[in-house]
Design a protein around this motif. Structure first.
Motif, mmCIF file in Angstrom:
data_model
loop_
_atom_site.group_PDB
_atom_site.id
_atom_site.type_symbol
_atom_site.label_atom_id
_atom_site.label_comp_id
_atom_site.label_asym_id
_atom_site.label_seq_id
_atom_site.Cartn_x
_atom_site.Cartn_y
_atom_site.Cartn_z
ATOM 1 N N LEU A 198 0.807 -1.218 0.000
ATOM 2 C CA LEU A 198 0.000 0.000 0.000
ATOM 3 C C LEU A 198 0.841 1.269 0.000
ATOM 4 O O LEU A 198 0.551 2.213 -0.728
ATOM 5 N N ILE A 199 1.902 1.296 0.797
ATOM 6 C CA ILE A 199 2.552 2.553 1.128
ATOM 7 C C ILE A 199 3.211 3.225 -0.076
ATOM 8 O O ILE A 199 3.398 4.438 -0.085
ATOM 9 N N SER A 200 3.536 2.473 -1.112
ATOM 10 C CA SER A 200 4.103 3.071 -2.321
ATOM 11 C C SER A 200 3.026 3.476 -3.319
ATOM 12 O O SER A 200 3.339 3.899 -4.440
ATOM 13 N N VAL A 201 1.775 3.368 -2.926
ATOM 14 C CA VAL A 201 0.649 3.723 -3.800
ATOM 15 C C VAL A 201 0.000 5.033 -3.364
ATOM 16 O O VAL A 201 -0.443 5.829 -4.187
ATOM 17 N N VAL A 202 -0.034 5.283 -2.057
ATOM 18 C CA VAL A 202 -0.770 6.429 -1.523
ATOM 19 C C VAL A 202 -0.092 7.749 -1.881
ATOM 20 O O VAL A 202 1.124 7.811 -2.049
ATOM 21 N N PRO A 203 -0.875 8.848 -2.004
ATOM 22 C CA PRO A 203 -0.319 10.140 -2.398
ATOM 23 C C PRO A 203 0.657 10.729 -1.381
ATOM 24 O O PRO A 203 1.569 11.446 -1.755
ATOM 25 N N ASP A 204 0.477 10.466 -0.097
ATOM 26 C CA ASP A 204 1.294 11.081 0.950
ATOM 27 C C ASP A 204 1.678 10.009 1.965
ATOM 28 O O ASP A 204 1.075 9.903 3.028
ATOM 29 N N PRO A 205 2.704 9.190 1.652
ATOM 30 C CA PRO A 205 3.030 8.058 2.524
ATOM 31 C C PRO A 205 3.421 8.463 3.940
ATOM 32 O O PRO A 205 3.126 7.742 4.895
ATOM 33 N N GLU A 206 4.092 9.603 4.098
ATOM 34 C CA GLU A 206 4.477 10.043 5.438
ATOM 35 C C GLU A 206 3.242 10.322 6.302
ATOM 36 O O GLU A 206 3.204 9.978 7.488
ATOM 37 N N ARG A 207 2.248 10.933 5.696
ATOM 38 C CA ARG A 207 1.002 11.217 6.421
ATOM 39 C C ARG A 207 0.257 9.936 6.756
ATOM 40 O O ARG A 207 -0.309 9.801 7.853
#
Length: 205
Positions: free
Chosen positions: A114-123
């Motif tokens: 998931l984390i490489s798909v979302v627009p703002d991984p840090e958030r």
């Protein structure tokens, strides 16, 4: 990735996901759910997709799943009904950048591919930490960029096609390691080529 690109990409992937990318990623899915089962309690799966991991959770574990794609969730709900997965508490459409749960709601938060798909991984990482209980675990399975070698070269070549593919081929690991209250406890390659990595983090008690 932009939200509209995610919606478009996963609308294309939804009908064939289980038989394509879903099979490639099964090793990570089995490993992460095995770890979650040993912890027990309440689990939040962020990016539950078509629900491929849901049958792997123990019946004693209470699972909540969220996903941005309603097309994926339709298939996940059908899977829960068909396989009578009573341990799945609810499946909700939600933006992982703004999780609609109180602080410290879950013993374990799982995010697979998931984390490489979302627009703002840090958030997203900050939100997952927020809803995790003190002393709880964050479990990630993902592909992370290599620094060198022919696979690193290939990752860079595919990087411009992230919106079409639905994931970033050259996503750096350090983008998920910046949440202050999370301590990295385990960093484990899941395949011989290191295509996917398992990260286990613990939230400060």
């Amino acid at each position: 990735m932009k939200p509209e690109a995610i919606t478009s990409s996963y609308r294309r992937w939804a009908p064939i996901y289980d038989f394509t990318f879903g099979r490639i990623t099964n090793t990570g899915r089995r490993h992460a759910t095995k770890v979650a089962n040993t912890i027990g309690g309440r689990v939040l799966e962020v990016g539950v997709g078509t629900g491929l991991a849901l049958p792997y959770y123990n019946p004693s574990v209470e699972v909540t799943g969220i996903d941005f794609s309603e097309d994926m969730l339709i298939r996940a709900r059908a899977k829960v009904a068909e396989e009578k997965l009573g341990h799945v508490r609810e499946l909700r459409q939600m933006d992982a950048r703004e999780l609609d749960f109180p602080d410290a709601s879950f013993d374990t938060v799982v995010a697979m591919h998931l984390i490489s798909v979302v627009p703002d991984p840090e958030r997203v990482m900050a939100e997952m930490a927020r809803v995790c209980k003190p002393g709880g675990q964050i479990l990630l399975v993902n592909h992370f960029a290599r620094d060198e070698g022919w696979l690193a070269w290939l990752e860079r070549k595919f990087a411009p096609f992230a919106d079409w593919m639905g994931w970033h081929s050259n996503f750096p690991k350090d983008r998920v390691l910046g949440v202050q209250e999370l301590q990295l406890m385990e960093d484990k390659p899941l395949t011989s080529l290191g295509m996917f990595t398992f990260l286990r983090m613990e939230k400060a008690a």
